[in-house]
Scaffold this motif. Structure first.
Motif, PDB file in Angstrom:
ATOM      1  N   GLU A 194       6.379  26.588 -13.497  1.00 49.41           N
ATOM      2  CA  GLU A 194       7.313  27.548 -14.078  1.00 49.41           C
ATOM      3  C   GLU A 194       6.558  28.714 -14.707  1.00 49.41           C
ATOM      4  O   GLU A 194       6.948  29.871 -14.561  1.00 49.41           O
ATOM      5  CB  GLU A 194       8.175  26.881 -15.147  1.00 49.41           C
ATOM      6  N   LEU A 195       5.484  28.401 -15.395  1.00 50.91           N
ATOM      7  CA  LEU A 195       4.699  29.414 -16.077  1.00 50.91           C
ATOM      8  C   LEU A 195       4.105  30.418 -15.093  1.00 50.91           C
ATOM      9  O   LEU A 195       4.257  31.629 -15.258  1.00 50.91           O
ATOM     10  CB  LEU A 195       3.592  28.748 -16.896  1.00 50.91           C
ATOM     11  N   VAL A 196       3.433  29.937 -14.058  1.00 48.06           N
ATOM     12  CA  VAL A 196       2.788  30.868 -13.126  1.00 48.06           C
ATOM     13  C   VAL A 196       3.830  31.663 -12.337  1.00 48.06           C
ATOM     14  O   VAL A 196       3.609  32.834 -12.012  1.00 48.06           O
ATOM     15  CB  VAL A 196       1.781  30.156 -12.197  1.00 48.06           C
ATOM     16  N   ARG A 197       4.964  31.074 -12.043  1.00 49.70           N
ATOM     17  CA  ARG A 197       6.038  31.798 -11.347  1.00 49.70           C
ATOM     18  C   ARG A 197       6.519  32.961 -12.206  1.00 49.70           C
ATOM     19  O   ARG A 197       6.673  34.091 -11.745  1.00 49.70           O
ATOM     20  CB  ARG A 197       7.192  30.862 -11.025  1.00 49.70           C
ATOM     21  N   GLU A 198       6.755  32.706 -13.483  1.00 49.09           N
ATOM     22  CA  GLU A 198       7.208  33.752 -14.401  1.00 49.09           C
ATOM     23  C   GLU A 198       6.164  34.856 -14.555  1.00 49.09           C
ATOM     24  O   GLU A 198       6.504  36.036 -14.579  1.00 49.09           O
ATOM     25  CB  GLU A 198       7.540  33.151 -15.769  1.00 49.09           C
ATOM     26  N   ILE A 199       4.906  34.467 -14.674  1.00 50.26           N
ATOM     27  CA  ILE A 199       3.844  35.463 -14.834  1.00 50.26           C
ATOM     28  C   ILE A 199       3.753  36.340 -13.593  1.00 50.26           C
ATOM     29  O   ILE A 199       3.664  37.567 -13.689  1.00 50.26           O
ATOM     30  CB  ILE A 199       2.495  34.785 -15.140  1.00 50.26           C
ATOM     31  N   LEU A 200       3.764  35.741 -12.420  1.00 48.86           N
ATOM     32  CA  LEU A 200       3.665  36.518 -11.190  1.00 48.86           C
ATOM     33  C   LEU A 200       4.881  37.427 -11.010  1.00 48.86           C
ATOM     34  O   LEU A 200       4.748  38.590 -10.611  1.00 48.86           O
ATOM     35  CB  LEU A 200       3.491  35.589  -9.987  1.00 48.86           C
ATOM     36  N   ASP A 201       6.069  36.948 -11.318  1.00 52.55           N
ATOM     37  CA  ASP A 201       7.266  37.791 -11.249  1.00 52.55           C
ATOM     38  C   ASP A 201       7.131  38.992 -12.184  1.00 52.55           C
ATOM     39  O   ASP A 201       7.496  40.122 -11.830  1.00 52.55           O
ATOM     40  CB  ASP A 201       8.522  36.998 -11.611  1.00 52.55           C
ATOM     41  N   ALA A 202       6.614  38.776 -13.372  1.00 53.51           N
ATOM     42  CA  ALA A 202       6.438  39.870 -14.331  1.00 53.51           C
ATOM     43  C   ALA A 202       5.391  40.865 -13.846  1.00 53.51           C
ATOM     44  O   ALA A 202       5.558  42.078 -14.009  1.00 53.51           O
ATOM     45  CB  ALA A 202       6.047  39.307 -15.699  1.00 53.51           C
ATOM     46  N   ILE A 203       4.333  40.373 -13.231  1.00 52.01           N
ATOM     47  CA  ILE A 203       3.301  41.264 -12.693  1.00 52.01           C
ATOM     48  C   ILE A 203       3.883  42.146 -11.594  1.00 52.01           C
ATOM     49  O   ILE A 203       3.599  43.344 -11.521  1.00 52.01           O
ATOM     50  CB  ILE A 203       2.095  40.454 -12.190  1.00 52.01           C
ATOM     51  N   PHE A 204       4.729  41.579 -10.742  1.00 51.48           N
ATOM     52  CA  PHE A 204       5.372  42.360  -9.690  1.00 51.48           C
ATOM     53  C   PHE A 204       6.259  43.475 -10.254  1.00 51.48           C
ATOM     54  O   PHE A 204       6.543  44.449  -9.562  1.00 51.48           O
ATOM     55  CB  PHE A 204       6.204  41.463  -8.770  1.00 51.48           C
ATOM     56  N   GLU A 205       6.708  43.336 -11.483  1.00 48.56           N
ATOM     57  CA  GLU A 205       7.525  44.382 -12.094  1.00 48.56           C
ATOM     58  C   GLU A 205       6.730  45.653 -12.335  1.00 48.56           C
ATOM     59  O   GLU A 205       7.299  46.743 -12.362  1.00 48.56           O
ATOM     60  CB  GLU A 205       8.119  43.895 -13.415  1.00 48.56           C
ATOM     61  N   VAL A 206       5.408  45.552 -12.515  1.00 47.50           N
ATOM     62  CA  VAL A 206       4.604  46.737 -12.840  1.00 47.50           C
ATOM     63  C   VAL A 206       3.556  47.080 -11.788  1.00 47.50           C
ATOM     64  O   VAL A 206       3.042  48.190 -11.785  1.00 47.50           O
ATOM     65  CB  VAL A 206       3.915  46.587 -14.218  1.00 47.50           C
ATOM     66  N   ILE A 207       3.239  46.163 -10.901  1.00 49.51           N
ATOM     67  CA  ILE A 207       2.233  46.419  -9.877  1.00 49.51           C
ATOM     68  C   ILE A 207       2.908  46.394  -8.505  1.00 49.51           C
ATOM     69  O   ILE A 207       3.547  45.402  -8.154  1.00 49.51           O
ATOM     70  CB  ILE A 207       1.096  45.370  -9.934  1.00 49.51           C
ATOM     71  N   PRO A 208       2.770  47.455  -7.724  1.00 52.18           N
ATOM     72  CA  PRO A 208       3.446  47.529  -6.428  1.00 52.18           C
ATOM     73  C   PRO A 208       2.709  46.755  -5.330  1.00 52.18           C
ATOM     74  O   PRO A 208       2.329  47.314  -4.313  1.00 52.18           O
ATOM     75  CB  PRO A 208       3.471  49.032  -6.141  1.00 52.18           C
ATOM     76  N   ALA A 209       2.521  45.480  -5.528  1.00 55.79           N
ATOM     77  CA  ALA A 209       1.838  44.638  -4.536  1.00 55.79           C
ATOM     78  C   ALA A 209       2.863  43.967  -3.636  1.00 55.79           C
ATOM     79  O   ALA A 209       3.985  43.699  -4.051  1.00 55.79           O
ATOM     80  CB  ALA A 209       1.008  43.574  -5.249  1.00 55.79           C
ATOM     81  N   ASP A 210       2.471  43.695  -2.391  1.00 54.08           N
ATOM     82  CA  ASP A 210       3.349  42.990  -1.462  1.00 54.08           C
ATOM     83  C   ASP A 210       3.312  41.483  -1.680  1.00 54.08           C
ATOM     84  O   ASP A 210       4.269  40.781  -1.404  1.00 54.08           O
ATOM     85  CB  ASP A 210       2.957  43.283  -0.015  1.00 54.08           C
ATOM     86  N   ARG A 211       2.177  40.978  -2.137  1.00 58.26           N
ATOM     87  CA  ARG A 211       2.038  39.540  -2.388  1.00 58.26           C
ATOM     88  C   ARG A 211       0.995  39.328  -3.480  1.00 58.26           C
ATOM     89  O   ARG A 211       0.166  40.184  -3.753  1.00 58.26           O
ATOM     90  CB  ARG A 211       1.670  38.798  -1.110  1.00 58.26           C
ATOM     91  N   GLY A 212       1.055  38.147  -4.067  1.00 62.08           N
ATOM     92  CA  GLY A 212       0.117  37.830  -5.129  1.00 62.08           C
ATOM     93  C   GLY A 212      -0.016  36.338  -5.285  1.00 62.08           C
ATOM     94  O   GLY A 212       0.777  35.565  -4.734  1.00 62.08           O
ATOM     95  N   ALA A 213      -1.028  35.933  -6.036  1.00 61.14           N
ATOM     96  CA  ALA A 213      -1.252  34.516  -6.286  1.00 61.14           C
ATOM     97  C   ALA A 213      -1.895  34.358  -7.659  1.00 61.14           C
ATOM     98  O   ALA A 213      -2.666  35.197  -8.090  1.00 61.14           O
ATOM     99  CB  ALA A 213      -2.153  33.912  -5.219  1.00 61.14           C
ATOM    100  N   ILE A 214      -1.550  33.273  -8.308  1.00 56.11           N
ATOM    101  CA  ILE A 214      -2.219  32.864  -9.532  1.00 56.11           C
ATOM    102  C   ILE A 214      -3.224  31.812  -9.114  1.00 56.11           C
ATOM    103  O   ILE A 214      -2.864  30.812  -8.494  1.00 56.11           O
ATOM    104  CB  ILE A 214      -1.227  32.261 -10.548  1.00 56.11           C
ATOM    105  N   VAL A 215      -4.490  32.036  -9.430  1.00 60.29           N
ATOM    106  CA  VAL A 215      -5.568  31.138  -9.008  1.00 60.29           C
ATOM    107  C   VAL A 215      -6.290  30.619 -10.240  1.00 60.29           C
ATOM    108  O   VAL A 215      -6.695  31.386 -11.101  1.00 60.29           O
ATOM    109  CB  VAL A 215      -6.571  31.876  -8.092  1.00 60.29           C
TER     110      VAL A 215
END
Length: 79
Positions: free
Chosen positions: A23-44
């Motif tokens: 849940e934590l990493v999903r929320e963080i990645l969703d928030a990052i997508f709000e400010v960074i125009p990336a097509d995909r991302g991953a928490i590693v």
């Protein structure tokens, strides 16, 4: 800058409410997508000196597509 700080505040508030890593990493990645125009991302997360595990990966527009993480890129990004 104010918008970016607002996102950081929302991440902190979400972290405070969440109890499970997925849940934590999903929320963080969703928030990052709000400010960074990336097509995909991953928490590693690192595992030992040379290993890692991709906890959560996501495409911005295609929720069911897998995200592949390059070990070479991760090695360059992690100290």
């Amino acid at each position: 800058m104010a918008r970016d700080l607002g996102v950081v505040l929302r991440i902190a508030q979400r972290i405070n409410r969440l109890r499970h890593t997925q849940e934590l990493v999903r929320e963080i990645l969703d928030a990052i997508f709000e400010v960074i125009p990336a097509d995909r991302g991953a928490i590693v997360l690192g595992r030992g000196a040379k290993g890692f595990s991709s906890v959560y990966g996501k495409h911005r527009d295609h929720q069911n597509y897998p995200v592949h993480v390059s070990r070479t890129v991760v090695r360059h990004a992690m100290p």
